[in-house]
Structure formats: structure tokens, C-alpha cells
Design a protein around this motif. Structure first.
Motif, PDB file in Angstrom:
ATOM      1  N   LEU A  38     -33.327  21.355  18.305  1.00 38.62           N
ATOM      2  CA  LEU A  38     -32.529  22.579  18.338  1.00 38.62           C
ATOM      3  C   LEU A  38     -31.288  22.415  19.205  1.00 38.62           C
ATOM      4  O   LEU A  38     -30.195  22.847  18.830  1.00 38.62           O
ATOM      5  CB  LEU A  38     -33.357  23.756  18.860  1.00 38.62           C
ATOM      6  CG  LEU A  38     -34.358  24.361  17.901  1.00 38.62           C
ATOM      7  CD1 LEU A  38     -35.143  25.478  18.592  1.00 38.62           C
ATOM      8  CD2 LEU A  38     -33.675  24.898  16.661  1.00 38.62           C
ATOM      9  N   VAL A  39     -31.464  21.814  20.375  1.00 41.39           N
ATOM     10  CA  VAL A  39     -30.331  21.621  21.287  1.00 41.39           C
ATOM     11  C   VAL A  39     -29.288  20.716  20.644  1.00 41.39           C
ATOM     12  O   VAL A  39     -28.100  21.050  20.585  1.00 41.39           O
ATOM     13  CB  VAL A  39     -30.815  21.040  22.641  1.00 41.39           C
ATOM     14  CG1 VAL A  39     -29.633  20.614  23.497  1.00 41.39           C
ATOM     15  CG2 VAL A  39     -31.644  22.070  23.390  1.00 41.39           C
ATOM     16  N   ILE A  40     -29.731  19.572  20.135  1.00 42.61           N
ATOM     17  CA  ILE A  40     -28.800  18.623  19.529  1.00 42.61           C
ATOM     18  C   ILE A  40     -28.209  19.198  18.241  1.00 42.61           C
ATOM     19  O   ILE A  40     -27.006  19.095  17.997  1.00 42.61           O
ATOM     20  CB  ILE A  40     -29.484  17.270  19.286  1.00 42.61           C
ATOM     21  CG1 ILE A  40     -29.815  16.629  20.635  1.00 42.61           C
ATOM     22  CG2 ILE A  40     -28.606  16.351  18.445  1.00 42.61           C
ATOM     23  CD1 ILE A  40     -30.685  15.407  20.548  1.00 42.61           C
ATOM     24  N   GLY A  41     -29.041  19.856  17.441  1.00 38.74           N
ATOM     25  CA  GLY A  41     -28.559  20.483  16.211  1.00 38.74           C
ATOM     26  C   GLY A  41     -27.540  21.577  16.468  1.00 38.74           C
ATOM     27  O   GLY A  41     -26.665  21.840  15.636  1.00 38.74           O
ATOM     28  N   ILE A  86     -26.348  24.325  31.170  1.00 39.80           N
ATOM     29  CA  ILE A  86     -27.751  23.912  31.118  1.00 39.80           C
ATOM     30  C   ILE A  86     -28.070  23.253  29.779  1.00 39.80           C
ATOM     31  O   ILE A  86     -28.680  22.185  29.727  1.00 39.80           O
ATOM     32  CB  ILE A  86     -28.686  25.117  31.364  1.00 39.80           C
ATOM     33  CG1 ILE A  86     -28.577  25.576  32.818  1.00 39.80           C
ATOM     34  CG2 ILE A  86     -30.136  24.763  31.017  1.00 39.80           C
ATOM     35  CD1 ILE A  86     -29.243  26.904  33.100  1.00 39.80           C
ATOM     36  N   LEU A  87     -27.634  23.869  28.689  1.00 40.90           N
ATOM     37  CA  LEU A  87     -27.898  23.294  27.371  1.00 40.90           C
ATOM     38  C   LEU A  87     -27.212  21.949  27.198  1.00 40.90           C
ATOM     39  O   LEU A  87     -27.780  21.023  26.610  1.00 40.90           O
ATOM     40  CB  LEU A  87     -27.477  24.264  26.269  1.00 40.90           C
ATOM     41  CG  LEU A  87     -28.353  25.505  26.129  1.00 40.90           C
ATOM     42  CD1 LEU A  87     -27.738  26.477  25.131  1.00 40.90           C
ATOM     43  CD2 LEU A  87     -29.763  25.144  25.724  1.00 40.90           C
ATOM     44  N   GLN A  88     -25.999  21.808  27.739  1.00 43.08           N
ATOM     45  CA  GLN A  88     -25.318  20.519  27.645  1.00 43.08           C
ATOM     46  C   GLN A  88     -26.052  19.458  28.454  1.00 43.08           C
ATOM     47  O   GLN A  88     -26.190  18.320  28.017  1.00 43.08           O
ATOM     48  CB  GLN A  88     -23.864  20.624  28.104  1.00 43.08           C
ATOM     49  CG  GLN A  88     -23.117  19.307  28.008  1.00 43.08           C
ATOM     50  CD  GLN A  88     -23.189  18.681  26.625  1.00 43.08           C
ATOM     51  OE1 GLN A  88     -23.003  19.352  25.619  1.00 43.08           O
ATOM     52  NE2 GLN A  88     -23.464  17.391  26.562  1.00 43.08           N
ATOM     53  N   SER A  89     -26.557  19.821  29.612  1.00 48.96           N
ATOM     54  CA  SER A  89     -27.341  18.879  30.410  1.00 48.96           C
ATOM     55  C   SER A  89     -28.588  18.441  29.660  1.00 48.96           C
ATOM     56  O   SER A  89     -28.951  17.264  29.669  1.00 48.96           O
ATOM     57  CB  SER A  89     -27.740  19.508  31.743  1.00 48.96           C
ATOM     58  OG  SER A  89     -26.606  19.736  32.526  1.00 48.96           O
ATOM     59  N   LEU A  90     -29.242  19.381  29.014  1.00 49.33           N
ATOM     60  CA  LEU A  90     -30.436  19.047  28.244  1.00 49.33           C
ATOM     61  C   LEU A  90     -30.097  18.159  27.057  1.00 49.33           C
ATOM     62  O   LEU A  90     -30.829  17.225  26.733  1.00 49.33           O
ATOM     63  CB  LEU A  90     -31.137  20.318  27.769  1.00 49.33           C
ATOM     64  CG  LEU A  90     -31.738  21.185  28.866  1.00 49.33           C
ATOM     65  CD1 LEU A  90     -32.254  22.492  28.286  1.00 49.33           C
ATOM     66  CD2 LEU A  90     -32.836  20.454  29.599  1.00 49.33           C
ATOM     67  N   GLY A  91     -28.982  18.425  26.392  1.00 52.98           N
ATOM     68  CA  GLY A  91     -28.562  17.596  25.271  1.00 52.98           C
ATOM     69  C   GLY A  91     -28.200  16.193  25.709  1.00 52.98           C
ATOM     70  O   GLY A  91     -28.465  15.214  25.010  1.00 52.98           O
ATOM     71  N   THR A 144     -38.102  21.888  28.413  1.00 56.20           N
ATOM     72  CA  THR A 144     -38.596  22.542  27.209  1.00 56.20           C
ATOM     73  C   THR A 144     -38.691  24.044  27.427  1.00 56.20           C
ATOM     74  O   THR A 144     -38.286  24.837  26.578  1.00 56.20           O
ATOM     75  CB  THR A 144     -39.972  21.973  26.811  1.00 56.20           C
ATOM     76  OG1 THR A 144     -39.837  20.566  26.614  1.00 56.20           O
ATOM     77  CG2 THR A 144     -40.493  22.612  25.539  1.00 56.20           C
ATOM     78  N   VAL A 145     -39.187  24.441  28.584  1.00 57.72           N
ATOM     79  CA  VAL A 145     -39.289  25.871  28.912  1.00 57.72           C
ATOM     80  C   VAL A 145     -37.902  26.493  28.989  1.00 57.72           C
ATOM     81  O   VAL A 145     -37.660  27.571  28.437  1.00 57.72           O
ATOM     82  CB  VAL A 145     -40.058  26.074  30.240  1.00 57.72           C
ATOM     83  CG1 VAL A 145     -39.993  27.511  30.701  1.00 57.72           C
ATOM     84  CG2 VAL A 145     -41.496  25.621  30.080  1.00 57.72           C
ATOM     85  N   LEU A 146     -36.973  25.813  29.665  1.00 59.31           N
ATOM     86  CA  LEU A 146     -35.604  26.335  29.769  1.00 59.31           C
ATOM     87  C   LEU A 146     -34.953  26.449  28.394  1.00 59.31           C
ATOM     88  O   LEU A 146     -34.252  27.415  28.108  1.00 59.31           O
ATOM     89  CB  LEU A 146     -34.757  25.432  30.660  1.00 59.31           C
ATOM     90  CG  LEU A 146     -34.988  25.547  32.152  1.00 59.31           C
ATOM     91  CD1 LEU A 146     -34.215  24.455  32.885  1.00 59.31           C
ATOM     92  CD2 LEU A 146     -34.589  26.918  32.659  1.00 59.31           C
ATOM     93  N   THR A 147     -35.179  25.464  27.551  1.00 62.26           N
ATOM     94  CA  THR A 147     -34.594  25.495  26.216  1.00 62.26           C
ATOM     95  C   THR A 147     -35.138  26.649  25.395  1.00 62.26           C
ATOM     96  O   THR A 147     -34.395  27.318  24.682  1.00 62.26           O
ATOM     97  CB  THR A 147     -34.860  24.169  25.482  1.00 62.26           C
ATOM     98  OG1 THR A 147     -34.353  23.106  26.284  1.00 62.26           O
ATOM     99  CG2 THR A 147     -34.183  24.145  24.136  1.00 62.26           C
ATOM    100  N   ALA A 148     -36.429  26.885  25.513  1.00 63.59           N
ATOM    101  CA  ALA A 148     -37.015  28.007  24.783  1.00 63.59           C
ATOM    102  C   ALA A 148     -36.389  29.327  25.233  1.00 63.59           C
ATOM    103  O   ALA A 148     -36.027  30.167  24.415  1.00 63.59           O
ATOM    104  CB  ALA A 148     -38.525  28.029  24.973  1.00 63.59           C
TER     105      ALA A 148
END
Length: 88
Positions: A10-13, A50-55, A64-68
């Protein structure tokens, strides 16, 4: 597919890739929206950051929790932007 793989997809997409935010993606639109709302910059520690860091780094258990949670916020934001009623 387990939860971690799904969240990473989801993050990468969404356009948050290991090389940065993909042009013309949901991530690019979110970045533009947040930058406009914050006087031209994206806040450190904000949703886009945050999402960019995760990506860029991948996901841990807490990631995973933060992404959700971020996905829920992003879904709400997209709904709020896209579901405007236009009267003529």
C-alpha cells in the motif's frame, strides 16, 4: 500475503518509494496538499514524512501499525477531498 507485506504494498503503491515520492502519485498529491496547508513545507514527523520513511526503509512491527493508522487517515483525507457535492 501477510499484513506487513500488504501494508508495504500500500505504501509503495501509493507512491512512497525507496527513491522518493513518485511523480503524479497519491503521495505527490498528498505532499502538495500538506505543503500548501503548511505554508510551503511538509512537516517533519507528519503523515507524509512518516509514510515516506516507511517507503524508504521498509516496515517493522510498529511500522505496520503506523501504516494502518496512516492508511485510515489517508482514506479519510481522500474521501474528504474527492466527495464534494457540486451544486449548479
Amino acid at each position: 500475503m501477510d499484513t506487513e507485506e500488504f501494508c508495504k504494498a500500500l505504501v509503495i503503491g501509493g507512491g512512497f518509494t525507496s527513491t522518493g515520492i513518485a511523480a503524479s502519485s497519491l503521495a505527490a498529491k498528498m505532499m502538495a496538499y500538506y505543503a500548501a496547508a503548511n505554508g510551503g513545507g511538509v512537516l517533519s514527523g507528519g503523515l507524509v514524512a512518516i509514510l515516506q520513511s516507511l517507503g524508504a526503509a521498509g516496515l517493522s512491527g510498529s511500522g505496520t501499525v503506523l501504516t494502518a493508522g496512516a492508511g485510515g487517515v489517508a482514506g479519510w483525507l481522500i474521501s474528504a477531498i474527492c466527495n464534494k457535492t457540486v451544486t449548479t
